[in-house]
Design a protein around this motif. Structure first.
Motif, short mmCIF file in Angstrom:
data_model
loop_
_atom_site.label_atom_id
_atom_site.label_comp_id
_atom_site.label_asym_id
_atom_site.label_seq_id
_atom_site.Cartn_x
_atom_site.Cartn_y
_atom_site.Cartn_z
N ASP A 1 -8.28 28.33 14.27
CA ASP A 1 -6.97 27.95 13.71
C ASP A 1 -6.03 29.15 13.63
O ASP A 1 -5.07 29.16 12.85
CB ASP A 1 -7.14 27.33 12.33
CG ASP A 1 -7.79 28.30 11.33
OD1 ASP A 1 -8.29 29.36 11.77
OD2 ASP A 1 -7.79 27.99 10.13
N THR B 1 3.25 28.33 21.58
CA THR B 1 3.88 27.49 20.56
C THR B 1 5.30 27.93 20.20
O THR B 1 6.01 27.21 19.51
CB THR B 1 3.02 27.48 19.28
OG1 THR B 1 2.61 28.82 18.95
CG2 THR B 1 1.76 26.64 19.49
N ASP C 1 -5.11 26.07 18.62
CA ASP C 1 -5.00 24.71 18.09
C ASP C 1 -3.52 24.35 17.97
O ASP C 1 -2.75 25.08 17.33
CB ASP C 1 -5.69 24.65 16.71
CG ASP C 1 -5.68 23.26 16.10
OD1 ASP C 1 -4.97 22.37 16.61
OD2 ASP C 1 -6.38 23.06 15.09
N LYS D 1 -2.10 22.37 16.15
CA LYS D 1 -1.70 22.10 14.77
C LYS D 1 -1.68 23.36 13.90
O LYS D 1 -1.46 23.27 12.70
CB LYS D 1 -2.63 21.07 14.16
CG LYS D 1 -2.63 19.72 14.88
CD LYS D 1 -3.64 18.77 14.26
CE LYS D 1 -3.70 17.45 15.02
NZ LYS D 1 -4.72 16.54 14.46
N LEU E 1 5.65 22.06 12.69
CA LEU E 1 6.33 21.38 13.79
C LEU E 1 7.68 22.01 14.12
O LEU E 1 8.14 21.94 15.26
CB LEU E 1 6.54 19.90 13.42
CG LEU E 1 5.29 19.02 13.39
CD1 LEU E 1 5.64 17.62 12.91
CD2 LEU E 1 4.63 18.96 14.76
#
Length: 408
Positions: free
Chosen positions: A268, A317, A382, A384, A388
């Motif tokens: 994570d 990301t 990951d 997540k 967002l």
């Protein structure tokens, strides 16, 4: 004269005067703007400068065989790079660039031993030199300017805070800093977010200074610095950050670098890469810069990096492009260097001062006229692992500022 023909092709705007080694004077451009005048003192330069200007202009300036009669080095290089940005590349430069591109894999072959030697070439110079032109925290990478008028200290603080926000730090986490420099970022992260940091460097001077800084700050129990290559590191980290180091990895090692980040990063976890890049696609390192300043160095285009990241199983990301931030940073460094030039000349000599003047001016203009930029790339294992939206970055920075105000 061959160099005069070369300049006639390049200088279309502005005014450049050339006095060659035989005393003849040539004028190029459209006669507008502040005139710049250069003088050659060696007839051998007439051909050398035309055949490989990207190497020999810098060498001639260092050696004093190319001098300025009017204007400054900045004026001269700005005129040249601004004109080059608006015309087709001269055939001799195009051929040289293609050769450099073809050879770059060999020149960027950086096994551990060679990486250590390349780092020592630049980063094991006199500590006093870096004290004289860097900010008080010795941040030797692009600062983050909220406003163009920010001081260097303010902008470098902004950079550290911005990176910390993107890492989503929580107290007690373990952070790996690949290419930790003199330890400023690692110490900031430990002090601001209550994390434990392991910093890696290949510079003996940086390692020594960073360890002493941690001891003086009372953080030796939470911040450790290792004289170690990133390829030799083991373990697992909640966060990984690398600032201003990726330019020294070399294209041959990109796959190794990102696979190592993926291997060391917790499931994570969050990683942040801060690097100089190119906005105009793959290229090659300027031969003068490679020879005198950063052997083995290369600033990549994102198109060279993203496909490799994708193959390693990391998710990109967030990507932020810093356009003129490094130009502003380099201007501060250049001005501080010039203000301390007499002292630096006593540490080294005048040739060294001219070399570093050429380095700082040339690099500043690479961001102004030659398509260089800085990118900050956030990666996770990951999808997540991060929120967002990007609101968390501003929120983290605001909380950090509030804590700093309370502490003050």
């Amino acid at each position: 004269m061959l160099f005069a023909r070369f300049l006639r092709h390049i200088i279309r705007q502005g005014t450049l005067k050339l006095t060659d080694a035989a005393g003849r004077t040539w004028t190029f451009g459209d006669g507008t703007g502040k005139p710049v005048a250069i003088r050659l003192h060696d007839k051998a330069l007439h051909t050398r400068l035309a055949l490989k200007p990207e190497l020999h202009v810098g060498e001639a300036f260092m050696d004093g065989t190319l001098t300025l009669d009017e204007g400054t080095l900045y004026d001269f290089l700005f005129l040249a790079t601004e004109n080059l940005a608006h015309i087709p590349e001269p055939p001799v430069m195009s051929a040289g660039r293609k050769l450099e591109h073809w050879l770059r894999g060999l020149r960027q072959y950086n096994p551990v031993a060679r990486s250590r030697a390349n780092v020592a070439h630049h980063y094991d110079l006199s500590g006093r030199l870096y004290d004289l032109f860097l900010d008080e925290d010795r941040q030797y990478s692009c600062a983050y300017f909220m406003q163009p008028g920010d001081s260097l200290e303010t902008a470098q603080h902004n950079k550290k805070r911005h990176i910390a926000a993107k890492l989503l730090l929580q107290p007690g986490q373990h952070v790996l800093d690949i290419g930790c420099g003199w330890g400023g970022l690692a110490l900031y992260l430990a002090q601001t977010a209550g994390v434990e940091v392991t910093g890696l460097t290949l510079s003996e001077e940086q390692h020594k200074v960073a360890q002493e800084r941690a001891r003086r700050a009372g953080l030796s129990d939470r911040v450790r610095f290792l004289l170690r290559d990133y390829r030799e590191e083991t373990g697992r980290y909640d966060r990984i950050v690398s600032v201003g180091m990726f330019e020294h990895v070399g294209i041959n090692q990109y796959d190794t670098f990102f696979r190592q980040v993926q291997k060391l990063l917790a499931e994570d976890g969050v990683a942040l890469l801060h690097s100089i890049g190119r906005s105009d696609g793959p290229g090659a390192t300027n031969p003068w810069l490679r020879k005198y300043i950063f052997p083995g160095g290369y600033s990549p285009a994102l198109s060279e990096v993203l496909p490799i990241v994708e193959r390693t199983g990391l998710f990109v990301t967030d990507v932020e492009i810093l356009r003129l931030h490094y130009a502003y940073t380099l201007r501060h460094w250049r001005e501080r260097f010039e203000a301390s030039r007499d002292e630096i000349r006593q540490i080294y000599d005048e040739r060294f001062c001219r070399m570093w003047e050429f380095y700082l001016v040339g690099c500043e203009l690479a961001f102004v006229n030659q398509g260089h930029m800085v990118f900050q790339m956030q990666m996770t294992r990951d999808l997540k692992a991060v929120p967002l939206t990007r609101d968390y970055i501003h929120e983290w920075e605001s909380r950090a500022d509030a804590r700093a105000d309370i502490a003050a």
